[in-house]
Design a protein around this motif. Structure first.
Motif, PDB file in Angstrom:
ATOM      1  N   SER A  16      14.648  -6.098  -1.449  1.00 46.90           N
ATOM      2  CA  SER A  16      13.506  -6.810  -2.263  1.00 46.90           C
ATOM      3  C   SER A  16      12.023  -6.299  -1.715  1.00 46.90           C
ATOM      4  CB  SER A  16      13.555  -8.321  -2.238  1.00 46.90           C
ATOM      5  OG  SER A  16      12.275  -9.009  -3.006  1.00 46.90           O
ATOM      6  N   VAL A  17      11.969  -6.333  -0.361  1.00 47.69           N
ATOM      7  CA  VAL A  17      10.536  -5.813   0.302  1.00 47.69           C
ATOM      8  C   VAL A  17      10.716  -4.311  -0.042  1.00 47.69           C
ATOM      9  CG1 VAL A  17       9.581  -5.228   2.284  1.00 47.69           C
ATOM     10  CG2 VAL A  17      10.468  -7.502   1.850  1.00 47.69           C
ATOM     11  N   TYR A  18      11.529  -3.531  -0.062  1.00 48.85           N
ATOM     12  CA  TYR A  18      11.526  -2.250  -0.531  1.00 48.85           C
ATOM     13  C   TYR A  18      11.031  -2.064  -2.004  1.00 48.85           C
ATOM     14  CZ  TYR A  18      13.120   2.691  -1.279  1.00 48.85           C
ATOM     15  OH  TYR A  18      13.007   4.044  -1.583  1.00 48.85           O
ATOM     16  N   SER A  19      11.656  -2.795  -3.008  1.00 51.51           N
ATOM     17  CA  SER A  19      11.380  -2.773  -4.321  1.00 51.51           C
ATOM     18  C   SER A  19       9.858  -3.189  -4.664  1.00 51.51           C
ATOM     19  CB  SER A  19      12.302  -3.692  -5.010  1.00 51.51           C
ATOM     20  OG  SER A  19      13.732  -3.450  -5.159  1.00 51.51           O
ATOM     21  N   MET A  20       9.320  -4.043  -3.723  1.00 51.44           N
ATOM     22  CA  MET A  20       7.829  -4.330  -3.755  1.00 51.44           C
ATOM     23  C   MET A  20       7.148  -3.060  -3.615  1.00 51.44           C
ATOM     24  SD  MET A  20       7.638  -8.265  -2.811  1.00 51.44           S
ATOM     25  CE  MET A  20       6.902  -7.988  -1.190  1.00 51.44           C
ATOM     26  N   MET A  21       7.377  -2.546  -2.367  1.00 50.86           N
ATOM     27  CA  MET A  21       6.715  -1.317  -2.084  1.00 50.86           C
ATOM     28  C   MET A  21       6.801  -0.317  -3.018  1.00 50.86           C
ATOM     29  SD  MET A  21       7.537  -1.144   2.223  1.00 50.86           S
ATOM     30  CE  MET A  21       7.513   0.365   2.278  1.00 50.86           C
ATOM     31  N   LYS A  22       7.831   0.058  -3.502  1.00 49.17           N
ATOM     32  CA  LYS A  22       8.115   1.145  -4.697  1.00 49.17           C
ATOM     33  C   LYS A  22       7.127   0.567  -5.792  1.00 49.17           C
ATOM     34  CE  LYS A  22      12.170   1.778  -6.231  1.00 49.17           C
ATOM     35  NZ  LYS A  22      13.662   1.941  -6.790  1.00 49.17           N
ATOM     36  N   ILE A  23       7.238  -0.670  -6.312  1.00 49.39           N
ATOM     37  CA  ILE A  23       6.219  -1.045  -7.361  1.00 49.39           C
ATOM     38  C   ILE A  23       4.797  -0.887  -6.882  1.00 49.39           C
ATOM     39  CG2 ILE A  23       5.267  -2.889  -8.652  1.00 49.39           C
ATOM     40  CD1 ILE A  23       8.314  -4.121  -8.700  1.00 49.39           C
ATOM     41  N   PRO A  35       1.802  -4.802 -17.090  1.00 43.38           N
ATOM     42  CA  PRO A  35       2.353  -6.189 -16.832  1.00 43.38           C
ATOM     43  C   PRO A  35       3.894  -6.450 -16.512  1.00 43.38           C
ATOM     44  CG  PRO A  35       1.355  -5.775 -19.031  1.00 43.38           C
ATOM     45  CD  PRO A  35       1.476  -4.561 -18.492  1.00 43.38           C
ATOM     46  N   THR A  36       4.761  -5.595 -16.828  1.00 41.59           N
ATOM     47  CA  THR A  36       5.935  -5.497 -16.290  1.00 41.59           C
ATOM     48  C   THR A  36       6.240  -5.296 -14.690  1.00 41.59           C
ATOM     49  OG1 THR A  36       6.865  -4.448 -18.337  1.00 41.59           O
ATOM     50  CG2 THR A  36       8.499  -4.688 -16.635  1.00 41.59           C
ATOM     51  N   ASP A  37       5.304  -4.529 -14.218  1.00 46.63           N
ATOM     52  CA  ASP A  37       5.415  -4.221 -12.921  1.00 46.63           C
ATOM     53  C   ASP A  37       4.793  -5.409 -12.207  1.00 46.63           C
ATOM     54  OD1 ASP A  37       6.510  -1.857 -12.789  1.00 46.63           O
ATOM     55  OD2 ASP A  37       4.674  -0.642 -12.842  1.00 46.63           O
ATOM     56  N   GLN A  38       3.964  -6.051 -12.790  1.00 40.38           N
ATOM     57  CA  GLN A  38       3.208  -7.313 -12.012  1.00 40.38           C
ATOM     58  C   GLN A  38       4.156  -8.541 -12.149  1.00 40.38           C
ATOM     59  OE1 GLN A  38      -0.233  -8.241 -14.658  1.00 40.38           O
ATOM     60  NE2 GLN A  38      -1.526  -6.788 -13.218  1.00 40.38           N
ATOM     61  N   LYS A  43       8.143 -11.532  -9.081  1.00 41.72           N
ATOM     62  CA  LYS A  43       9.601 -12.151  -8.758  1.00 41.72           C
ATOM     63  C   LYS A  43      10.112 -11.530  -7.330  1.00 41.72           C
ATOM     64  CE  LYS A  43      14.082 -10.778 -10.137  1.00 41.72           C
ATOM     65  NZ  LYS A  43      14.667  -9.660  -9.500  1.00 41.72           N
ATOM     66  N   HIS A  44      10.007 -10.192  -7.026  1.00 40.51           N
ATOM     67  CA  HIS A  44      10.142  -9.851  -5.787  1.00 40.51           C
ATOM     68  C   HIS A  44       9.593 -10.471  -4.482  1.00 40.51           C
ATOM     69  CE1 HIS A  44      13.000  -6.935  -7.077  1.00 40.51           C
ATOM     70  NE2 HIS A  44      11.924  -6.034  -7.863  1.00 40.51           N
ATOM     71  N   LEU A  45       8.257 -10.838  -4.869  1.00 38.55           N
ATOM     72  CA  LEU A  45       7.583 -11.575  -3.735  1.00 38.55           C
ATOM     73  C   LEU A  45       8.113 -12.847  -3.392  1.00 38.55           C
ATOM     74  CD1 LEU A  45       4.867 -11.652  -1.811  1.00 38.55           C
ATOM     75  CD2 LEU A  45       3.630 -12.483  -3.622  1.00 38.55           C
ATOM     76  N   LEU A  46       8.237 -13.502  -4.726  1.00 34.21           N
ATOM     77  CA  LEU A  46       8.893 -14.887  -4.585  1.00 34.21           C
ATOM     78  C   LEU A  46      10.433 -14.999  -3.842  1.00 34.21           C
ATOM     79  CD1 LEU A  46       8.754 -17.849  -5.359  1.00 34.21           C
ATOM     80  CD2 LEU A  46       9.915 -17.462  -7.252  1.00 34.21           C
ATOM     81  N   GLU A  47      11.115 -13.987  -4.339  1.00 35.82           N
ATOM     82  CA  GLU A  47      12.466 -13.857  -3.612  1.00 35.82           C
ATOM     83  C   GLU A  47      12.187 -13.684  -2.002  1.00 35.82           C
ATOM     84  OE1 GLU A  47      14.512 -10.638  -5.507  1.00 35.82           O
ATOM     85  OE2 GLU A  47      15.155 -12.033  -7.158  1.00 35.82           O
ATOM     86  N   ALA A  48      11.303 -12.681  -1.861  1.00 34.77           N
ATOM     87  CA  ALA A  48      11.256 -12.316  -0.410  1.00 34.77           C
ATOM     88  C   ALA A  48      10.687 -13.334   0.293  1.00 34.77           C
ATOM     89  CB  ALA A  48      10.216 -11.066  -0.270  1.00 34.77           C
ATOM     90  N   SER A  49       9.958 -14.314  -0.050  1.00 33.53           N
ATOM     91  CA  SER A  49       9.429 -15.506   0.499  1.00 33.53           C
ATOM     92  C   SER A  49      10.194 -16.458   0.771  1.00 33.53           C
ATOM     93  CB  SER A  49       8.218 -15.967  -0.281  1.00 33.53           C
ATOM     94  OG  SER A  49       7.141 -15.129  -0.455  1.00 33.53           O
TER      95      SER A  49
END
Length: 145
Positions: A16-23, A35-38, A43-49
């Motif tokens: 999830s952190v890797y996907s956030m870094m890619k985005i 907006p899709t990336d946002q 979603k990834h930030l919430l999952e990671a948290s």
């Protein structure tokens, strides 16, 4: 079991952190974040948290469980030591009682010993007196004969 689950959650967290870094990198390269990336980033930030928080709580619960188990073992050991210590103290108390009774017995036997010594002295004096009397009677008998 817990380590396997924690390992799996950790792998998903890293993904999830890797996907956030890619985005985020894609947003920096393009200069515009769509907006899709946002939505994906949120979603990834919430999952990671949530996964990070769950891992943290699992670690704390595991440590607490370990410390409680260790505390229980130490308490059992402490109880065993207290029982052993009480046994030694009771042994000392009984030994003290035995010592006191033996000292009393020694005093009684010492008194009996003094009494017997005085009796021996009187018997010895009586025997010497009887011997002297017997000697006097023998001399008297030989003097008459």
């Amino acid at each position: 079991m817990v380590r396997t689950v924690a390992g799996t959650v950790l792998v998903v967290l890293i993904s999830s952190v890797y996907s956030m870094m890619k985005i985020q990198k894609r947003g920096i390269d393009d200069g515009v974040v769509n907006p899709t990336d946002q939505v994906l980033m949120a979603k990834h930030l919430l999952e990671a948290s949530l996964m990070g928080f769950i891992l943290f709580l699992a670690l704390m619960i595991d440590r607490l469980h370990h410390y409680i188990r260790e505390l229980r073992l130490r308490r059992k050991g402490m109880e065993a030591m207290k029982k052993q210590n009480r046994g030694f103290e009771d042994g000392k108390t009984s030994s003290s009682a035995e010592i006191e009774s033996m000292e009393e017995e020694m005093a009684v036997l010492g008194a009996k010993l003094k009494q017997l010594e005085s009796e021996i002295e009187t018997k010895t004096k009586e025997a010497k007196a009887a011997e002297t009397n017997a000697e006097a009677l023998r001399k008297q008998r030989f003097g008459i004969n």
